[in-house]
Design a protein around this motif. Structure first.
Motif: not given
Length: 153
Positions: A108-112
């Motif tokens: 879940q590194l991609f948050k925005e």
């Protein structure tokens, strides 16, 4: 769904890796009449575009060198040269960048995501959109590579 898209991407990248490692350098760099790029540019461009679409627009550090991005991003044209080291680097990135995005997505590194409308008029609003569009984009370039290979004999 994303997992399946990344598996398809990985298979495409394996196909591109085979082309890159089994095609003589002269053919990789040749730009036939009627074309504006070559096989090597198309392959390197897929690596760079995935990094831009997925990492840069997510506000994350890209995993490939800036020099590679500058040389193969949209709007660039091949200069007809490539060192053996550059070809090996692109070959390595073909597979590793897909493995890394799988890991980064799973953790879940991609948050925005900074919304981006592609030249094909698709608006990307989240990394999942980018992953899906990237597969479409790679398909276009895989087709161009097939045409180049046929044209070059």
């Amino acid at each position: 769904m994303v997992e399946n898209l990344l598996e398809i991407t990985l298979q495409n990248r394996k196909n591109l890796h085979k082309v890159l490692t089994n095609t003589p350098k002269e053919k990789l760099l040749a730009i036939p009449e009627g074309f504006n790029n070559n096989i090597f540019w198309n392959i390197a461009h897929t690596v760079v575009t995935q990094q831009l679409l997925c990492y840069k627009f997510s506000g994350l550090q890209m995993r490939v060198p800036k020099e590679l991005v500058d040389k193969f991003m949209k709007g660039t044209v091949p200069d007809g040269t490539a060192s053996d080291e550059e070809i090996i680097m692109v070959a390595d990135f073909l597979i590793s960048t897909v493995e890394w995005i799988k890991e980064d997505y799973d953790t879940q590194l991609f948050k925005e995501y900074k919304e981006y409308t592609t030249s094909a008029k698709f608006t990307l609003r989240k990394v999942e959109d980018a992953i899906g569009f990237n597969l479409f984009h790679e398909g276009l370039h895989a087709n161009t590579i097939t045409l180049l290979l046929k044209h070059l004999g």
